[in-house]
Design an enzyme around this catalytic site. Structure first.
Site, PDB file in Angstrom:
ATOM      1  N   ARG A  55       0.807  -1.226   0.000  1.00  0.00           N
ATOM      2  CA  ARG A  55       0.000   0.000   0.000  1.00  0.00           C
ATOM      3  C   ARG A  55       0.842   1.280   0.000  1.00  0.00           C
ATOM      4  NH1 ARG A  55      -2.558  -3.995   1.591  1.00  0.00           N
ATOM      5  NH2 ARG A  55      -0.673  -4.450   2.734  1.00  0.00           N
ATOM      6  N   THR A  56       1.805   1.357   0.917  1.00  0.00           N
ATOM      7  CA  THR A  56       2.517   2.621   1.107  1.00  0.00           C
ATOM      8  C   THR A  56       3.374   2.945  -0.112  1.00  0.00           C
ATOM      9  OG1 THR A  56       2.569   2.029   3.435  1.00  0.00           O
ATOM     10  CG2 THR A  56       3.939   3.879   2.764  1.00  0.00           C
ATOM     11  N   LYS A  83      24.579  -6.221  -1.639  1.00  0.00           N
ATOM     12  CA  LYS A  83      26.019  -6.539  -1.649  1.00  0.00           C
ATOM     13  C   LYS A  83      26.721  -5.989  -0.415  1.00  0.00           C
ATOM     14  CE  LYS A  83      26.255  -5.766  -6.637  1.00  0.00           C
ATOM     15  NZ  LYS A  83      26.902  -4.869  -7.597  1.00  0.00           N
ATOM     16  N   ARG A 105      11.304   3.573   3.929  1.00  0.00           N
ATOM     17  CA  ARG A 105      10.791   2.541   4.849  1.00  0.00           C
ATOM     18  C   ARG A 105      11.972   1.686   5.261  1.00  0.00           C
ATOM     19  NH1 ARG A 105       5.576  -1.244   4.714  1.00  0.00           N
ATOM     20  NH2 ARG A 105       4.738   0.789   5.248  1.00  0.00           N
ATOM     21  N   HIS A 133       4.580   5.654  11.726  1.00  0.00           N
ATOM     22  CA  HIS A 133       4.145   5.556  10.323  1.00  0.00           C
ATOM     23  C   HIS A 133       3.206   6.747  10.092  1.00  0.00           C
ATOM     24  CE1 HIS A 133       3.020   4.070   6.497  1.00  0.00           C
ATOM     25  NE2 HIS A 133       2.782   2.796   6.785  1.00  0.00           N
TER      26      HIS A 133
HETATM   27  N1   CP Z   1      -0.309   0.065   5.744  1.00  0.00           N
HETATM   28  C1   CP Z   1       0.905  -0.274   5.304  1.00  0.00           C
HETATM   29  O1   CP Z   1       1.922   0.289   5.710  1.00  0.00           O
HETATM   30  O2   CP Z   1       0.895  -1.274   4.394  1.00  0.00           O
HETATM   31  P1   CP Z   1       2.166  -1.767   3.556  1.00  0.00           P
HETATM   32  O3   CP Z   1       3.076  -2.445   4.523  1.00  0.00           O
HETATM   33  O4   CP Z   1       1.613  -2.684   2.504  1.00  0.00           O
HETATM   34  O5   CP Z   1       2.805  -0.539   2.968  1.00  0.00           O
END
Ligand code: CP
Length: 282
Positions: A55-56, A83, A105, A133
């Site tokens: 999603r993100t 590597k 992320r 988040h």
């Molecule tokens: N909600 C969320 O962070 O989903 P993902 O891990 O798929 O990005």
């Protein structure tokens, strides 16, 4: 507003409302035949994802493309990270390539903050370890405001693996800042961190008590990848006590909405009938 977005603590209530209002006006762009505005034309956005995401990552890519930015998607597999290249050296490479914004992320809490010390680009936290988040929290607020018409006075239950949830930390700060009446965290003692009361929330170890009378129920996934010991007897036992079923959902308000940041594990934290039911806005 700050030049980076690392945490919901970077935004005050007015900032959050401005972001939500801007998102609301931008939504119309998605209904056009040509879904583009020139706001980021000539800018380069790097999606720097060193942990899995659906999603993100896709949301950031789509948003940047609709804002006319040049977008580079980067993941650990297939890059020199595999590597052994360090986070700093990879970040310096992105900097040298002229990144204006880096969406990161990472499995380690604090990585986005560390990145800001190495690069000039704007850094946006797309989820760091068990820390925060923030853009998920903004999306959650947007959804609540859209579906229920307000944020003030809502009763919100956040249910499940709060211990490992960066979404819970960002949501709690956002909801308490925006004037929700009550935020409850719900889960077994092993999955609720000890500092929750200091964050201004009510802790409930019973799901029934936790969701009774709520306007919003946010379900969280069990993050087995972050669990180091035996925190639960089994996922079946967990579902028996904490799984959201249609019968249990009747304890919330009749027009309550059900949310989940995803990915969902059907039959573990939530029954399929709830995921696909009419109260779900997942
Ligand atoms: N909600 C969320 O962070 O989903 P993902 O891990 O798929 O990005």
């Amino acid at each position: 507003m700050n030049e980076h977005l690392l945490s919901m603590h970077d935004l005050n209530a007015d900032d959050v409302v401005r972001v939500l209002d801007t998102a609301g006006s931008f939504r119309e762009v998605g209904s056009r035949v040509i879904k583009k505005v020139p706001a980021l034309r000539g800018r380069t956005v790097v999606n720097f994802f060193l942990e899995n995401s659906t999603r993100t990552r896709i949301s950031f890519e789509l948003a940047a493309k609709r804002l006319s930015a040049d977008v580079i998607n980067f993941s650990a597999g297939g890059s020199s990270v595999a590597k052994g290249e360090s986070l700093k050296d990879t970040a310096l490479t992105l900097q040298a390539m002229g990144a204006d914004a880096i969406v990161v992320r990472h499995s380690s809490s604090g990585s986005p903050l560390q990145l800001t010390r190495w690069v000039d680009a704007h850094v946006l936290n797309a989820g760091d370890g068990t820390h925060e988040h923030p853009t998920q929290a903004l999306l959650d607020l947007y959804t609540m405001r859209e579906k229920l018409g307000r944020l003030e006075g809502l009763r919100v239950a956040i249910v499940g693996d709060v211990l490992h949830s960066r979404v819970a930390r960002s949501d709690i700060h956002a909801l308490t800042t925006l004037g929700c009446a009550e935020v409850r965290v719900v889960g077994p003692k092993t999955l609720v961190p000890g500092d929750m009361a200091q964050m201004g929330v009510r802790v409930c170890n019973s799901l029934e008590e936790g969701i009774r009378g709520c306007d919003v129920v946010i379900m969280l996934r069990l993050q087995n990848e972050r669990m180091s010991g035996a925190l639960l007897p089994s996922t079946q036992e967990y579902f028996k006590s904490y799984g959201l079923t249609p019968e249990r959902l009747e304890l919330a308000k009749p027009d309550a909405i059900v949310m989940h940041p995803g990915p969902i594990n059907r039959g573990v934290e939530i029954d399929s009938a709830v995921v696909d039911g009419k109260q779900s806005v997942i």
